[in-house]
Design an enzyme around this catalytic site. Structure first.
Site, PDB file in Angstrom:
ATOM      1  N   LYS A 258       2.003  -1.557   0.293  1.00  0.00           N
ATOM      2  CA  LYS A 258       3.260  -1.564  -0.447  1.00  0.00           C
ATOM      3  C   LYS A 258       3.068  -2.093  -1.868  1.00  0.00           C
ATOM      4  O   LYS A 258       3.832  -1.786  -2.752  1.00  0.00           O
ATOM      5  CB  LYS A 258       4.304  -2.395   0.295  1.00  0.00           C
ATOM      6  CG  LYS A 258       4.764  -1.696   1.561  1.00  0.00           C
ATOM      7  CD  LYS A 258       5.760  -2.495   2.356  1.00  0.00           C
ATOM      8  CE  LYS A 258       5.875  -1.865   3.735  1.00  0.00           C
ATOM      9  NZ  LYS A 258       6.565  -2.669   4.706  1.00  0.00           N
ATOM     10  N   ARG A 259       2.022  -2.877  -2.033  1.00  0.00           N
ATOM     11  CA  ARG A 259       1.759  -3.403  -3.376  1.00  0.00           C
ATOM     12  C   ARG A 259       1.467  -2.294  -4.382  1.00  0.00           C
ATOM     13  O   ARG A 259       1.606  -2.462  -5.575  1.00  0.00           O
ATOM     14  CB  ARG A 259       0.562  -4.362  -3.357  1.00  0.00           C
ATOM     15  CG  ARG A 259       0.870  -5.727  -2.820  1.00  0.00           C
ATOM     16  CD  ARG A 259      -0.371  -6.595  -2.810  1.00  0.00           C
ATOM     17  NE  ARG A 259      -1.426  -6.009  -1.975  1.00  0.00           N
ATOM     18  CZ  ARG A 259      -2.564  -5.539  -2.418  1.00  0.00           C
ATOM     19  NH1 ARG A 259      -2.853  -5.583  -3.692  1.00  0.00           N
ATOM     20  NH2 ARG A 259      -3.451  -5.021  -1.587  1.00  0.00           N
TER      21      ARG A 259
END
Ligand code: GLU
Length: 498
Positions: A258-259
């Site tokens: 998700k980063r």
């Protein structure tokens, strides 16, 4: 290896945020495996880490599974014989099982405070040792425990890992590995807030739901010896474990996470979330086909295939344990292939909302005519509005002179060419694309210019764009009157410049 019990697999996401593409792939592989064996695919929401819950994410995950066609046979919203399917609603059972392990001597209460654990770790670091619990409470007597309880201490429950020997674990695609028990931790099973950790909760639920195969991310591989020992402590038949390779981020370094959302790579957005693929105009069929190719391959190595073929071929032996990158060009290619597979009616239905979102009014009869012009040319659903949106727009701004004038042409030459083209058009009653094209080719020859130069000016004049669906089909759909008006407008623009 395979059990004789009917196949039951589960996708067990934690509703802690939007569904990630890695999670979607895990769900897909479980689903394919269930469908291959005529088994059951179960959705279980693992929401026991109460601090990380994000409201709405359970509904989002279910909506994504529906969008991508991963229908589940049992789950929170549809029920089933092994419910509830929301982990926090099974807490009593987790607590009871933890109690049972304590009674059996396979687990014990630990009263150490967070401060004490930190101090222990700090000491260990100083000595250059690996961090971890020092098993301080492992051998407390019943009296000592009773005293601590009386003093109001709430314990966690820890697993009593054997101190000697080895744990031999087996993963269906990675084979066997041995772990020295002395290096394993006395992991926490039940936290002091009374909620189980993943280790206990998933295992009790997998037991109770009679899960036969656990296909999950390889990030859980290091926990496998603990899970193995836990199964043994419960004296139950273990499921087959399959740790799926992770999807790496596009530069091949590290897991796609998700980063990376919102990042760009080579000028393109790095897609991470299941929703982002929808937003980018990818069909669920294409995304499913694409994800099936990450870490798995068809027996005949084909890359473009319908889901039925994937179900038929989905043998675990073809799962490749190596982590792999995410070849976004492959997804573009597959999406183009899948767009061409759709019926015209289906494609029209999928692009209609996107045209509406772009503020265009969609006339269905017109849409039906334009779809065949675009179908071969699209790689994303968004290409439709980008290239053919002008068909549905009432306002036509009229292009700049610079755009109308083609390479190696000047204003006067372009003006003459458009005026001549207009004259020819005036002679027809209605546009018929093949005849018009032949006519315009002849005209270009007569004018001593390249067909491409004439077509280019005409294209910009009637569509306002340098790139469009095939010119003469486009002109036929726009109709004679509109084409004449727009050519006149272009002529006027050029005259103003001359
Ligand atoms: N809740 C866990 C996760 O989201 C599930 C892992 C598993 O499939 O057991 O990572």
């Amino acid at each position: 290896m395979s059990s004789h019990r009917p196949v039951r697999v589960r996708f067990a996401p934690s509703p802690t945020g939007p569904l990630h593409i890695g999670g979607l792939r895990t769900a897909l592989f479980n689903w394919l495996y269930a469908r291959h064996h005529g088994g059951r695919f179960i959705l279980r929401l693992e929401d026991t880490d109460q601090r990380r819950l994000v409201s709405g994410s359970a509904e989002h995950i279910m909506a994504m599974l529906r969008h991508y066609g991963l229908d589940y046979d049992e789950g929170p919203d549809i029920g089933g014989a092994f419910g509830p399917y929301v982990q926090s609603e099974r807490r009593e059972r987790h607590v009871r099982q933890a109690g049972w392990l304590v009674q059996e001597g396979a687990a014990y209460p630990c009263y150490c405070s967070a401060e004490r654990l930190q101090a222990v770790n700090a000491e260990k670091r100083k000595r250059g040792e690996a961090s971890g619990y020092d098993r301080h409470c492992r051998d407390l007597s019943l009296t000592q425990r009773a005293e601590l309880e009386a003093a109001g201490e709430t314990p966690v429950i820890r697993f009593r890992m054997p101190l000697e020997g080895q744990t031999l674990v087996r993963d269906a695609i990675r084979g066997e590995s041995r772990f020295e028990n002395s290096r394993l931790q006395d992991a926490v099973l039940l936290k002091s807030d009374g909620f189980p950790t993943y280790h206990l909760a998933h295992l009790v639920d997998d037991q109770d739901m009679q899960i036969t195969h656990v296909l999950r991310s390889s990030e859980w591989l290091p926990s496998l010896p603990l899970h193995w020992q836990l199964w043994q402590a419960f004296g139950q038949k273990k499921p087959v474990y399959v740790h799926l390779p992770v999807i790496l981020n596009p530069n091949g370094k590290g897991k796609l996470s998700k980063r990376h959302a919102g990042f760009t790579q080579n000028g393109r957005q790095v897609l991470v979330l299941a929703q982002e693929f929808i937003d980018a105009g990818y069909l669920p069929e294409a995304v499913g086909n694409f994800l099936t190719n990450i870490g798995w391959s068809m027996p005949d190595e084909r890359e473009f295939f319908p889901v039925e073929a994937a179900i038929e071929g989905f043998e675990l032996s073809r799962v490749n344990p190596a982590d792999s990158v995410f070849p976004v060009e492959k997804l573009d290619w597959l999406n183009g292939m899948w767009i061409r597979e759709l019926s015209g009616v289906d494609l029209a239905q999928r692009v209609r909302p996107l045209l509406q979102q772009a503020g265009l009014e969609v006339d269905d009869a017109l849409l039906r005519k334009v779809v065949p012009l675009m179908q071969e040319r699209m790689r994303s659903l968004h290409d439709f509005a980008a290239m053919a949106g002008f068909f549905f727009s009432d306002s036509f701004a009229g292009p700049e002179a610079d755009a109308i004038i083609q390479r190696r042409m000047d204003t006067a030459g372009t003006l003459g060419a458009l005026q001549a083209a207009r004259q020819r058009l005036e002679e027809v009653e209605r546009i018929e694309c093949a005849a018009l094209e032949a006519d315009m080719r002849t005209l270009a020859q007569e004018l001593g210019i390249k067909a491409g130069q004439l077509f280019g000016s005409l294209r910009v004049a009637v569509t306002g764009q340098r790139v469009s669906p095939p010119l003469f089909e486009t002109m036929e759909i726009l109709g004679l009157e509109t084409c004449l008006e727009r050519i006149d407008q272009a002529i006027a623009t050029l005259q103003r410049q001359a």
